[in-house]
Design a protein around this motif. Sequence first.
Motif, PDB file in Angstrom:
ATOM      1  N   SER A 169      48.519  -5.403 -12.280  1.00 27.52           N
ATOM      2  CA  SER A 169      49.032  -6.738 -12.598  1.00 27.52           C
ATOM      3  C   SER A 169      48.740  -7.724 -11.465  1.00 27.52           C
ATOM      4  CB  SER A 169      50.524  -6.693 -12.921  1.00 27.52           C
ATOM      5  OG  SER A 169      51.267  -6.275 -11.800  1.00 27.52           O
ATOM      6  N   ASN A 170      48.790  -7.257 -10.227  1.00 22.30           N
ATOM      7  CA  ASN A 170      48.471  -8.134  -9.099  1.00 22.30           C
ATOM      8  C   ASN A 170      46.973  -8.443  -9.043  1.00 22.30           C
ATOM      9  OD1 ASN A 170      51.188  -7.615  -8.607  1.00 22.30           O
ATOM     10  ND2 ASN A 170      50.906  -7.789  -6.411  1.00 22.30           N
ATOM     11  N   VAL A 171      46.144  -7.483  -9.441  1.00 25.38           N
ATOM     12  CA  VAL A 171      44.695  -7.722  -9.502  1.00 25.38           C
ATOM     13  C   VAL A 171      44.384  -8.768 -10.578  1.00 25.38           C
ATOM     14  CG1 VAL A 171      42.485  -6.677 -10.159  1.00 25.38           C
ATOM     15  CG2 VAL A 171      43.998  -5.480  -8.567  1.00 25.38           C
ATOM     16  N   VAL A 172      44.981  -8.622 -11.745  1.00 30.88           N
ATOM     17  CA  VAL A 172      44.746  -9.567 -12.841  1.00 30.88           C
ATOM     18  C   VAL A 172      45.177 -10.977 -12.450  1.00 30.88           C
ATOM     19  CG1 VAL A 172      45.478 -10.171 -15.191  1.00 30.88           C
ATOM     20  CG2 VAL A 172      44.845  -7.816 -14.653  1.00 30.88           C
ATOM     21  N   ASN A 173      46.281 -11.082 -11.718  1.00 32.36           N
ATOM     22  CA  ASN A 173      46.813 -12.389 -11.313  1.00 32.36           C
ATOM     23  C   ASN A 173      46.237 -12.914  -9.997  1.00 32.36           C
ATOM     24  OD1 ASN A 173      48.577 -12.740 -13.545  1.00 32.36           O
ATOM     25  ND2 ASN A 173      49.959 -11.242 -12.628  1.00 32.36           N
ATOM     26  N   ALA A 174      45.346 -12.168  -9.379  1.00 35.87           N
ATOM     27  CA  ALA A 174      44.765 -12.561  -8.096  1.00 35.87           C
ATOM     28  C   ALA A 174      43.875 -13.795  -8.240  1.00 35.87           C
ATOM     29  CB  ALA A 174      43.932 -11.414  -7.524  1.00 35.87           C
ATOM     30  N   GLN A 175      43.783 -14.560  -7.156  1.00 33.76           N
ATOM     31  CA  GLN A 175      42.781 -15.620  -7.108  1.00 33.76           C
ATOM     32  C   GLN A 175      41.429 -14.945  -6.973  1.00 33.76           C
ATOM     33  OE1 GLN A 175      44.259 -17.860  -3.687  1.00 33.76           O
ATOM     34  NE2 GLN A 175      44.627 -19.570  -5.075  1.00 33.76           N
ATOM     35  N   LYS A 176      40.439 -15.450  -7.719  1.00 35.03           N
ATOM     36  CA  LYS A 176      39.098 -14.864  -7.711  1.00 35.03           C
ATOM     37  C   LYS A 176      38.080 -15.969  -7.481  1.00 35.03           C
ATOM     38  CE  LYS A 176      40.789 -11.564 -11.034  1.00 35.03           C
ATOM     39  NZ  LYS A 176      41.669 -11.950 -12.077  1.00 35.03           N
ATOM     40  N   PHE A 177      37.147 -15.710  -6.565  1.00 33.31           N
ATOM     41  CA  PHE A 177      36.114 -16.683  -6.232  1.00 33.31           C
ATOM     42  C   PHE A 177      34.750 -16.024  -6.379  1.00 33.31           C
ATOM     43  CE2 PHE A 177      39.950 -17.713  -3.889  1.00 33.31           C
ATOM     44  CZ  PHE A 177      40.117 -19.059  -4.197  1.00 33.31           C
ATOM     45  N   ALA A 178      33.918 -16.574  -7.252  1.00 31.47           N
ATOM     46  CA  ALA A 178      32.581 -16.033  -7.472  1.00 31.47           C
ATOM     47  C   ALA A 178      31.769 -16.124  -6.185  1.00 31.47           C
ATOM     48  CB  ALA A 178      31.887 -16.798  -8.591  1.00 31.47           C
ATOM     49  N   LEU A 179      30.990 -15.085  -5.927  1.00 31.95           N
ATOM     50  CA  LEU A 179      30.152 -15.044  -4.729  1.00 31.95           C
ATOM     51  C   LEU A 179      28.717 -15.423  -5.089  1.00 31.95           C
ATOM     52  CD1 LEU A 179      31.538 -11.749  -3.159  1.00 31.95           C
ATOM     53  CD2 LEU A 179      32.087 -14.100  -2.518  1.00 31.95           C
ATOM     54  N   ALA A 180      28.105 -16.264  -4.292  1.00 31.67           N
ATOM     55  CA  ALA A 180      26.751 -16.726  -4.553  1.00 31.67           C
ATOM     56  C   ALA A 180      25.708 -15.661  -4.195  1.00 31.67           C
ATOM     57  CB  ALA A 180      26.473 -18.006  -3.768  1.00 31.67           C
ATOM     58  N   GLU A 181      26.043 -14.792  -3.257  1.00 31.34           N
ATOM     59  CA  GLU A 181      25.122 -13.752  -2.820  1.00 31.34           C
ATOM     60  C   GLU A 181      25.693 -12.381  -3.157  1.00 31.34           C
ATOM     61  OE1 GLU A 181      24.248 -14.232   1.312  1.00 31.34           O
ATOM     62  OE2 GLU A 181      23.893 -16.378   1.100  1.00 31.34           O
ATOM     63  N   GLU A 182      24.823 -11.384  -3.156  1.00 29.79           N
ATOM     64  CA  GLU A 182      25.248 -10.018  -3.449  1.00 29.79           C
ATOM     65  C   GLU A 182      25.911  -9.407  -2.211  1.00 29.79           C
ATOM     66  OE1 GLU A 182      26.063  -7.001  -5.905  1.00 29.79           O
ATOM     67  OE2 GLU A 182      25.117  -8.874  -6.475  1.00 29.79           O
ATOM     68  N   HIS A 183      27.072  -8.794  -2.405  1.00 29.45           N
ATOM     69  CA  HIS A 183      27.809  -8.144  -1.325  1.00 29.45           C
ATOM     70  C   HIS A 183      28.240  -6.766  -1.778  1.00 29.45           C
ATOM     71  CE1 HIS A 183      28.247 -11.728   1.226  1.00 29.45           C
ATOM     72  NE2 HIS A 183      28.295 -12.390   0.084  1.00 29.45           N
ATOM     73  N   VAL A 184      28.502  -5.885  -0.833  1.00 30.07           N
ATOM     74  CA  VAL A 184      28.989  -4.541  -1.125  1.00 30.07           C
ATOM     75  C   VAL A 184      30.459  -4.629  -1.529  1.00 30.07           C
ATOM     76  CG1 VAL A 184      29.419  -2.255  -0.132  1.00 30.07           C
ATOM     77  CG2 VAL A 184      27.368  -3.533   0.512  1.00 30.07           C
TER      78      VAL A 184
END
Length: 76
Positions: free
Chosen positions: A52-67
Amino acid sequence: MKALYIVDYWVPFPSSEYGGVINLIAESDTEAFTILSQEKQYDDRYVNCIMSNVVNAQKFALAEEHVSGIVESFTT
């Protein structure tokens, strides 16, 4: 595309006196949950509270590929 997740720590007071925040990179909510639920430093008695905390987390798309993985963690 992966995203930076800012997840509120899910362990309630008094086990976690002040809470916390975990920053991680993941491709999906499912991958974020898997990373967090398998991390040994977190109290595994509260795994049922993570999603539930993951679903409600703020999420920001990354422009580059990261691990995928935890970038920073602050918990009490």
